[in-house]
Design a protein around this motif. Structure first.
Motif, short mmCIF file in Angstrom:
data_model
loop_
_atom_site.label_atom_id
_atom_site.label_comp_id
_atom_site.label_asym_id
_atom_site.label_seq_id
_atom_site.Cartn_x
_atom_site.Cartn_y
_atom_site.Cartn_z
N UNK A 13 -26.54 -42.70 -56.15
CA UNK A 13 -26.28 -41.35 -55.68
C UNK A 13 -24.93 -40.84 -56.18
N UNK A 14 -23.97 -41.75 -56.36
CA UNK A 14 -22.67 -41.33 -56.87
C UNK A 14 -22.72 -41.11 -58.38
N UNK A 15 -23.51 -41.92 -59.07
CA UNK A 15 -23.60 -41.77 -60.53
C UNK A 15 -24.40 -40.53 -60.93
N UNK A 16 -25.39 -40.18 -60.14
CA UNK A 16 -26.33 -39.13 -60.54
C UNK A 16 -25.66 -37.81 -60.93
N UNK A 17 -24.76 -37.24 -60.13
CA UNK A 17 -24.14 -35.96 -60.55
C UNK A 17 -23.28 -36.09 -61.81
N UNK A 18 -22.68 -37.28 -61.99
CA UNK A 18 -21.88 -37.50 -63.20
C UNK A 18 -22.79 -37.53 -64.42
N UNK A 19 -23.89 -38.28 -64.31
CA UNK A 19 -24.83 -38.36 -65.43
C UNK A 19 -25.43 -36.99 -65.73
N UNK A 20 -25.77 -36.24 -64.69
CA UNK A 20 -26.35 -34.91 -64.88
C UNK A 20 -25.38 -33.99 -65.61
N UNK A 21 -24.10 -34.04 -65.23
CA UNK A 21 -23.10 -33.18 -65.86
C UNK A 21 -22.93 -33.55 -67.34
N UNK A 22 -22.90 -34.86 -67.63
CA UNK A 22 -22.77 -35.30 -69.03
C UNK A 22 -23.94 -34.79 -69.85
N UNK A 23 -25.15 -34.90 -69.32
CA UNK A 23 -26.34 -34.48 -70.06
C UNK A 23 -26.37 -32.96 -70.23
N UNK A 24 -25.95 -32.23 -69.20
CA UNK A 24 -25.91 -30.77 -69.32
C UNK A 24 -24.88 -30.32 -70.34
N UNK A 25 -23.69 -30.96 -70.30
CA UNK A 25 -22.64 -30.60 -71.26
C UNK A 25 -23.09 -30.89 -72.69
N UNK A 26 -23.75 -32.02 -72.85
CA UNK A 26 -24.24 -32.36 -74.19
C UNK A 26 -25.30 -31.36 -74.65
N UNK A 27 -26.19 -31.00 -73.73
CA UNK A 27 -27.22 -30.02 -74.08
C UNK A 27 -26.63 -28.69 -74.50
N UNK A 28 -25.60 -28.26 -73.77
CA UNK A 28 -24.94 -27.00 -74.11
C UNK A 28 -24.26 -27.10 -75.46
N UNK A 29 -23.62 -28.26 -75.72
CA UNK A 29 -22.92 -28.44 -77.00
C UNK A 29 -23.91 -28.44 -78.16
N UNK A 30 -25.04 -29.12 -77.98
CA UNK A 30 -26.05 -29.16 -79.04
C UNK A 30 -26.62 -27.76 -79.29
N UNK A 31 -26.91 -27.03 -78.20
CA UNK A 31 -27.43 -25.68 -78.35
C UNK A 31 -26.43 -24.79 -79.07
N UNK A 32 -25.14 -24.94 -78.70
CA UNK A 32 -24.10 -24.16 -79.36
C UNK A 32 -23.98 -24.49 -80.82
#
Length: 309
Positions: free
Chosen positions: A71-90
């Motif tokens: 439960x503690x790792x989940x928001x960290x992992x989600x943020x990393x994946x979202x940031x990566x997705x945004x960077x790739x899209x950009x």
């Protein structure tokens, strides 16, 4: 517990598998969403748990639940994946030239006469690319390119500049401008004598046109003593209109001179003196997709001789 320090050793596949299982609460559903086999998803999660030394998911035959560590790792992992997705899209938008920024330099004269129309046409094709225009005296343009302060520039072709790559766009000529009160015939042939017999209004010593005039004057043994030095072509034209003397300016200023009825113009040493206008960029820097697109557009649209604009 903080995972930030240890995330550097983890793979994105592991994080994506964990996040997908945690959110769907099912290895079967996660496998379908990730287009992987269930065993592959299970292996990725086990590898992640092994890397962290923590149990992240409690598995039963009917359900999957996150542990406290999960439960503690989940928001960290989600943020990393979202940031990566945004960077790739950009990055894809940059590669597809849907957005970006181009820093471009040229002389104030070019900035007023030609570049606005080219930039306008380019923006019609690439509306989300930002243009930063540096209308800079010609003598400073090469330095801006060499220092990496602009991506591209249009200027006089430099000589022996190791860091500059130049592609010729146009061979411009020079104009002698004079007060019409002199009464010169349109057949008058402009010569160096016109510059020595009348007050000579010179462009500044760092101006590329001034350099050409001084260089060719020295080649034929003419010594020029300016009566006045100015930084801008408009100022030289204004002084000539006021009857203060003659000047030599770039040929592409014809359209400006035509707006001054009291100022005449003649080609000056056109068979001997040419101003090679080039597209300049840094030899050792890769252009961004946006800058590369503008470079190609500029080369296609730039007039090949002064009479085209």
């Amino acid at each position: 517990m903080s995972f930030h320090a240890s995330l550097g050793n983890l793979s994105l596949k592991q994080l994506r598998a964990f996040a997908c299982v945690a959110e769907s609460r099912s290895f079967t559903t996660a496998a379908a969403l990730l287009n992987l086999s269930q065993s592959a998803v299970s292996l990725l999660v086990r590898e992640l748990e092994s890397e962290l030394g923590l149990k992240l998911l409690d598995r039963t035959t009917r359900s999957v639940r996150m542990t406290e560590a999960g439960a503690e790792l989940h928001p960290v992992a989600t943020r990393v994946l979202q940031d990566l997705g945004a960077a790739v899209a950009g990055s894809r938008e940059l590669a597809d030239r849907r957005r970006g920024r181009v820093r471009f330099a040229c002389s104030p004269l070019q900035s007023a006469l030609l570049v606005p129309r080219i930039i306008g046409a380019f923006k019609e094709h690439h509306p989300h690319i930002t243009m930063v225009l540096r209308d800079t005296p010609g003598g400073e343009i090469v330095d801006l390119v060499a220092k990496g302060e602009v991506d591209l520039a249009v200027g006089v072709l430099p000589v022996d500049t190791a860091f500059i790559h130049a592609e010729l766009l146009q061979n411009d000529d020079l104009l002698l401008i004079y007060p019409r009160s002199y009464g010169w015939s349109p057949r008058h042939r402009a010569t160096w004598k016109d510059l020595t017999d009348h007050p000579f209004i010179a462009l500044g010593e760092h101006n590329s046109t001034r350099y050409l005039v001084d260089y060719h004057a020295a080649q034929v043994g003419v010594r020029l003593t300016p009566a006045c030095e100015v930084a801008f072509v408009w100022t030289a034209i204004g002084l000539v209109e006021a009857g203060q003397g003659v000047s030599v300016i770039p040929g592409h200023a014809r359209t400006i001179v035509q707006k001054f009825p009291e100022v005449g113009m003649l080609p000056f040493e056109s068979r001997k003196i040419r101003r090679p206008i080039a597209l300049l960029r840094h030899r050792h820097r890769t252009l961004s997709p946006a800058a590369a697109a503008f470079a190609a557009f500029l080369q296609e649209r730039f007039p090949r001789n002064h009479r085209e604009y």
